[in-house]
Write a protein that holds these residues in place. Sequence first.
Motif, mmCIF file in Angstrom:
data_model
loop_
_atom_site.group_PDB
_atom_site.id
_atom_site.type_symbol
_atom_site.label_atom_id
_atom_site.label_comp_id
_atom_site.label_asym_id
_atom_site.label_seq_id
_atom_site.Cartn_x
_atom_site.Cartn_y
_atom_site.Cartn_z
ATOM 1 N N LEU A 110 20.220 41.410 11.080
ATOM 2 C CA LEU A 110 20.169 40.367 10.064
ATOM 3 C C LEU A 110 21.035 39.201 10.469
ATOM 4 C CD1 LEU A 110 22.901 40.271 8.167
ATOM 5 C CD2 LEU A 110 21.915 42.315 7.192
ATOM 6 N N VAL A 111 20.715 38.078 9.869
ATOM 7 C CA VAL A 111 21.520 36.870 10.053
ATOM 8 C C VAL A 111 21.983 36.408 8.676
ATOM 9 C CG1 VAL A 111 21.552 34.472 10.824
ATOM 10 C CG2 VAL A 111 20.314 36.194 12.151
ATOM 11 N N LEU A 112 23.298 36.296 8.524
ATOM 12 C CA LEU A 112 23.925 35.946 7.245
ATOM 13 C C LEU A 112 24.506 34.539 7.331
ATOM 14 C CD1 LEU A 112 25.330 36.722 4.486
ATOM 15 C CD2 LEU A 112 27.206 37.640 5.877
ATOM 16 N N ARG A 113 24.349 33.780 6.258
ATOM 17 C CA ARG A 113 25.015 32.474 6.130
ATOM 18 C C ARG A 113 25.798 32.478 4.826
ATOM 19 N NH1 ARG A 113 22.073 28.633 9.611
ATOM 20 N NH2 ARG A 113 20.322 29.805 10.464
ATOM 21 N N SER A 114 27.073 32.131 4.930
ATOM 22 C CA SER A 114 27.933 32.104 3.746
ATOM 23 C C SER A 114 28.728 30.817 3.723
ATOM 24 C CB SER A 114 28.929 33.271 3.769
ATOM 25 O OG SER A 114 28.276 34.492 3.543
ATOM 26 N N PRO A 115 28.902 30.232 2.556
ATOM 27 C CA PRO A 115 29.721 29.021 2.468
ATOM 28 C C PRO A 115 31.208 29.308 2.661
ATOM 29 C CG PRO A 115 28.912 29.647 0.294
ATOM 30 C CD PRO A 115 28.290 30.585 1.265
ATOM 31 N N TRP B 94 33.503 35.543 1.792
ATOM 32 C CA TRP B 94 32.227 36.109 1.328
ATOM 33 C C TRP B 94 31.447 36.708 2.498
ATOM 34 C CZ3 TRP B 94 30.313 38.103 -2.792
ATOM 35 C CH2 TRP B 94 30.846 37.734 -4.032
ATOM 36 N N HIS C 182 32.884 40.051 3.005
ATOM 37 C CA HIS C 182 32.524 40.978 1.929
ATOM 38 C C HIS C 182 31.093 41.504 2.108
ATOM 39 C CE1 HIS C 182 32.567 42.710 -2.068
ATOM 40 N NE2 HIS C 182 31.489 42.029 -2.376
ATOM 41 N N ILE C 183 30.183 40.599 2.408
ATOM 42 C CA ILE C 183 28.770 41.000 2.537
ATOM 43 C C ILE C 183 28.542 41.753 3.844
ATOM 44 C CG2 ILE C 183 26.405 40.129 2.728
ATOM 45 C CD1 ILE C 183 27.292 37.825 0.841
#
Lengths: 368, 368
Positions: free
Chosen positions: A172-177, A181, A184-185
């Motif tokens: 997966l590829v995650l983007r967080s501001p 976070w 955490h994810i």
Amino acid sequence: MTAPGTDTGTSTLSSVTREDLKDIATGAAILGTGGGGDPYVGRLLADVALAQHGPVRITPLGELPDDAVVVAVGVIGAPTIGLEKIQGAEEVTDAVKALDAALPHPVTHIVCTEIGGGNSMVPIVAAARLGLPLVDADGMGRAFPELQMLTPGLLGISATPLGLADEKGNTLVLRSPQNDWAEHIARAVAVSMGCTASYAMYPMAGADARAAYIPGTLSWAHRLGRLHRRSRSDHRDVPAVIAAELDGRVVFRGKVTGVERRTVGGFVRGRAVLAGAGDPAERFEIEFQNENLVARYDGRIVATVPDLICVVESDGGAPITTENLGYGMRASVLVAPSDPRWRTERGLSLVGPRYFGYDLDYVPFEHR
Amino acid sequence: MTAPGTDTGTSTLSSVTREDLKDIATGAAILGTGGGGDPYVGRLLADVALAQHGPVRITPLGELPDDAVVVAVGVIGAPTIGLEKIQGAEEVTDAVKALDAALPHPVTHIVCTEIGGGNSMVPIVAAARLGLPLVDADGMGRAFPELQMLTPGLLGISATPLGLADEKGNTLVLRSPQNDWAEHIARAVAVSMGCTASYAMYPMAGADARAAYIPGTLSWAHRLGRLHRRSRSDHRDVPAVIAAELDGRVVFRGKVTGVERRTVGGFVRGRAVLAGAGDPAERFEIEFQNENLVARYDGRIVATVPDLICVVESDGGAPITTENLGYGMRASVLVAPSDPRWRTERGLSLVGPRYFGYDLDYVPFEHR
């Protein structure tokens, strides 16, 4: 930690060969302050990758081109689990490929998130398998348990987009501001993937990487490992030699009389208790979350994060990671200063004792 | 469920306007068998989206072009949490945009994963805000709790790449070789995002979608809601009218005397107990995981998944979702057949009682 001592010299790596791995792994396991995962498992992975793909080229941090695309690679999760569920070489490159596909330009360089145990070896696996150079640097100058705890974060650089992969083919590829976070994810994902996963994160331009990372730490781990090996051959007091090299000191020598350890929330948390080698009534305690966080002698605090709290075997000085601490081990505890960036107000807000839930201010160990 | 009854007629939607929402929400909440999330909350979101962007065009499933790119949209998590942490309109479109950016061709159509409560409304929000048509179909013909429980899965179509988004701006795209792993990881992510998140998944070509989805279910929910409204105005026995329309029957009328409910693992799980309206010694029990799974009358099983077990208010027939069940409610229980695809061996392996941990074979309710 800021200036390499005289014992190690100033030699820097121009490539990583199979012959270099043992010294790097040892040095990184010392600097890993108990964390970063088992260096033996990581070294086996790296050894296979180098045997198959040849040596990995090293790029000094200062020589990164402005337009390089640098990503930090490693393993997230509980090191206790990493002993049983060994990360595959495939998942390491899967994480980089997943992130690469989400970036506007291809990844050109790999860097270590942390100089710590297995996580100093995993980037070598990625670099070898992908045919990419490895940067002589890392984002901690030691190991820390959470992925927002990198020096690039001190400059406001995002940890994301962030690639994660497991051995089952999930990616997966995650983007967080916000980087906390992302931690955490990503941690929840790692737990769902079986409590460990491989990541590729903090994609950034070479120009940013030069400012953001701590230079020379891979070479430094190598020199530290070499010093360790040689002083053991020479029957020197290895814990004392290493402590001196780190501008630190040996604060305790004893025997492990108790270890509490639980795998919770994607970490290994717990404490080790040691009794004095000379006087068994002396009590030394270390609390850890993957890495060693706080050390106490007879209830009085001796050192806290971000300073380095390292446990090594009293006889021979082999570093002991938190998941490998065991009853009856004769161990010495060293403390040493962290990179000065962590001792700033901004650094302490990310990795100081209060972040980890301790109601106490950071005091440099040398002032305690 | 396979053939709409005479009471509802055969009219199909050509667009969704604000005036249609109430009937669709009611019909979908009945078909949702207790799940899919609160239809009131979802309807408010859809109403705002339609007020801002105008009606949503409807594409009949059979008229999808071969090269359409269809994605299924909804909310994953525990409906109990969805009552307090209402999904934002932004996160719904963020999930679609995250997935869209990972696809070779742009998304052209939105479809419902399930005809159930709020999850029949969320795709309307996405379609309105993105200016895309909504397909008159869904992947369940009811609601189920897990994301591998869609009819496309019966044809071996992958749930991934799958986009997830929350209200804090976190987004990710997941790829899994198996749909049950996608569910496992996406559920963990949803929990880490605060126990609900919006998704866009099962990207597929129009040619595949025509074979994979259940046609006409959005129109059918609309007709069912209209029938519900009219029979209430006419002071008819609404539960009986609805049951007849679903080719089912009313199996119990009573009063809720107990509800056990816990939010665990990203679901709401529990049971409701009802005492007979005529004879309070009669006991009816319903066990649920987001949706109603098993119904028992005095200990004897009356119906199980995949057949529909619907709870409605005895007076007026308003559907009651599992997170809204409360002590003292006078409720009627209807059971009705599921789409025939779920009654096959392959269908039952995905959504039969054994999947949910019950040691019993599926028997169609009409044979019990």
